[in-house]
Design a protein around this motif. Structure first.
Motif, PDB file in Angstrom:
ATOM      1  N   LEU A   2       2.101   5.283  14.544  1.00 37.64           N
ATOM      2  CA  LEU A   2       1.525   4.925  13.232  1.00 37.64           C
ATOM      3  C   LEU A   2       0.732   5.824  12.463  1.00 37.64           C
ATOM      4  N   ILE A   3      -0.179   6.428  13.210  1.00 34.70           N
ATOM      5  CA  ILE A   3      -0.909   7.507  12.544  1.00 34.70           C
ATOM      6  C   ILE A   3      -0.190   8.664  12.045  1.00 34.70           C
ATOM      7  N   ALA A   4       0.803   9.137  13.053  1.00 32.64           N
ATOM      8  CA  ALA A   4       1.727  10.132  12.730  1.00 32.64           C
ATOM      9  C   ALA A   4       2.424   9.950  11.645  1.00 32.64           C
ATOM     10  N   ALA A   5       3.166   8.673  11.503  1.00 31.79           N
ATOM     11  CA  ALA A   5       3.722   8.469  10.227  1.00 31.79           C
ATOM     12  C   ALA A   5       3.040   8.295   9.092  1.00 31.79           C
ATOM     13  N   GLN A   6       1.800   7.911   9.176  1.00 34.17           N
ATOM     14  CA  GLN A   6       0.936   7.890   7.952  1.00 34.17           C
ATOM     15  C   GLN A   6       0.718   9.388   7.546  1.00 34.17           C
ATOM     16  N   THR A   7       0.266  10.119   8.587  1.00 36.01           N
ATOM     17  CA  THR A   7       0.075  11.711   8.169  1.00 36.01           C
ATOM     18  C   THR A   7       1.346  12.155   7.491  1.00 36.01           C
ATOM     19  N   GLU A   8       2.550  12.003   8.125  1.00 42.45           N
ATOM     20  CA  GLU A   8       3.678  12.573   7.577  1.00 42.45           C
ATOM     21  C   GLU A   8       4.011  11.936   6.064  1.00 42.45           C
ATOM     22  N   VAL A   9       3.838  10.494   6.076  1.00 39.69           N
ATOM     23  CA  VAL A   9       3.979   9.961   4.639  1.00 39.69           C
ATOM     24  C   VAL A   9       2.917  10.685   3.796  1.00 39.69           C
ATOM     25  N   GLN A  42       1.703  13.755   4.043  1.00 37.66           N
ATOM     26  CA  GLN A  42       2.272  15.127   3.825  1.00 37.66           C
ATOM     27  C   GLN A  42       3.532  15.096   2.794  1.00 37.66           C
ATOM     28  N   VAL A  43       4.291  14.095   2.863  1.00 37.55           N
ATOM     29  CA  VAL A  43       5.707  13.747   1.884  1.00 37.55           C
ATOM     30  C   VAL A  43       4.997  13.492   0.423  1.00 37.55           C
ATOM     31  N   ARG A  44       4.069  12.801   0.565  1.00 33.12           N
ATOM     32  CA  ARG A  44       3.625  12.449  -0.856  1.00 33.12           C
ATOM     33  C   ARG A  44       3.106  13.430  -1.493  1.00 33.12           C
ATOM     34  N   ALA A  45       2.472  14.355  -0.948  1.00 32.71           N
ATOM     35  CA  ALA A  45       1.509  15.588  -1.390  1.00 32.71           C
ATOM     36  C   ALA A  45       2.679  16.763  -1.866  1.00 32.71           C
ATOM     37  N   GLU A  46       3.729  16.651  -0.990  1.00 35.75           N
ATOM     38  CA  GLU A  46       4.799  17.916  -1.352  1.00 35.75           C
ATOM     39  C   GLU A  46       5.470  17.264  -2.638  1.00 35.75           C
ATOM     40  N   ALA A  47       5.797  15.871  -2.447  1.00 32.73           N
ATOM     41  CA  ALA A  47       6.410  15.287  -3.661  1.00 32.73           C
ATOM     42  C   ALA A  47       5.430  15.254  -4.940  1.00 32.73           C
TER      43      ALA A  47
END
Length: 282
Positions: free
Chosen positions: A187-194, A196-201
């Motif tokens: 979950l923590i990894a998914a939150q981190t990835e989300v 990151q994706v949000r920042a990239e978006a």
């Protein structure tokens, strides 16, 4: 546990039954005698008795058949029940009336004989009953001991089963906790990835917005430049058309002036007619 009835000799059983039946008949007739004389109260009979002195408990036992009274007690009961009056103080004896005392003495003797005949059978029966009770008690004690041992084994087995169950539950709990920890990390990894994706978006959106703004500005500037060029062209065309119209108007005005002058000249000359196109005919 097996329950065995005490073994009773048929002769002993017959002797006991004969005594019980005789005592029952004796008691029944004694109650009939009491009723036949008006059923005086126990207190009246006790007060009227002398030798032996009757008691309420003894009278109750005799009339209920709980116990065979002594012959003296019986004859005193017969005397006071037929004449419930205290004897005179100077009376040497207090015997009941012979017509009552004799048959009751005979009845008592018959029952007493049967009682003696039943004494040994009663002893043997009590012994047999006691032996049966002792055997039953021993069997019960054995069963209690076996049941206690079985209960101990059952409790021990239950304790072992409970320990095994606790161990299994502990292992299952640890496994679940490990799975939960894995899920927490995922979950923590998914939150981190989300994130990151949000920042990239957001970065991409910002770039696209900047590009769109630049493109819109460029397009607007191009449109403005084109509009300015068009306006300049239109102005130039208008000015040219105006110049041409002005030149034409000026030419037409000069022609008109010339025509007017010529007409004026002709009016001063010999008369004729003006034709169309400002020509004069004579």
């Amino acid at each position: 546990m097996t329950q065995n009835s005490p073994e009773v000799d048929p002769k002993d059983a017959a002797a006991i039954a004969a005594y019980n039946e005789a005592l029952l008949n004796f008691t029944t007739e004694l109650n009939r005698l009491h009723i036949a004389f008006g059923a005086p109260s126990y207190a009246t009979l006790v007060n009227a008795s002398a030798r032996p002195k009757l008691t309420k408990a003894g009278i109750n036992e005799a009339l209920s058949g709980k116990r065979l009274p002594s012959v003296e007690t019986l004859l005193e009961f017969v005397r006071v029940v037929s004449n419930p009056q205290p004897p005179p103080d100077d009376s040497p004896t207090y015997w009941a009336r012979p017509e009552l005392a004799t048959p009751w003495r005979n009845r008592w003797q018959d029952v007493k004989l049967l009682q003696r005949q039943a004494q040994d059978p009663w002893k043997r029966l009590r012994t047999a009953v006691q032996d049966t009770l002792d055997q039953t008690r021993n069997e019960a004690e054995t069963i209690r001991t076996l049941a206690g041992e079985e209960a101990k084994r059952t409790i021990e087995q239950a304790r072992l089963d409970a320990d095994e169950w606790r161990k299994a539950q502990k292992a299952e709990t640890e496994l679940l906790e490990a799975k939960l920890e894995d899920l927490r990390r995922d979950l923590i990894a998914a939150q981190t990835e989300v994130a990151q994706v949000r920042a990239e978006a957001e970065s991409t959106v910002a770039e696209l917005l900047a590009l769109a703004k630049a493109q819109v500005r460029a397009d607007a500037e191009a449109m403005i430049s084109a509009s300015e060029q068009y306006v300049a062209q239109v102005r130039a065309d208008a000015e040219r058309s105006a110049a041409e119209l002005l030149a034409q108007a000026k030419s037409d005005a000069e022609a008109l002036i010339n025509a007017v002058k010529q007409q004026a000249d002709e009016q001063s000359a010999p008369k004729g007619t003006w034709t169309r196109g400002y020509t004069f005919k004579r």
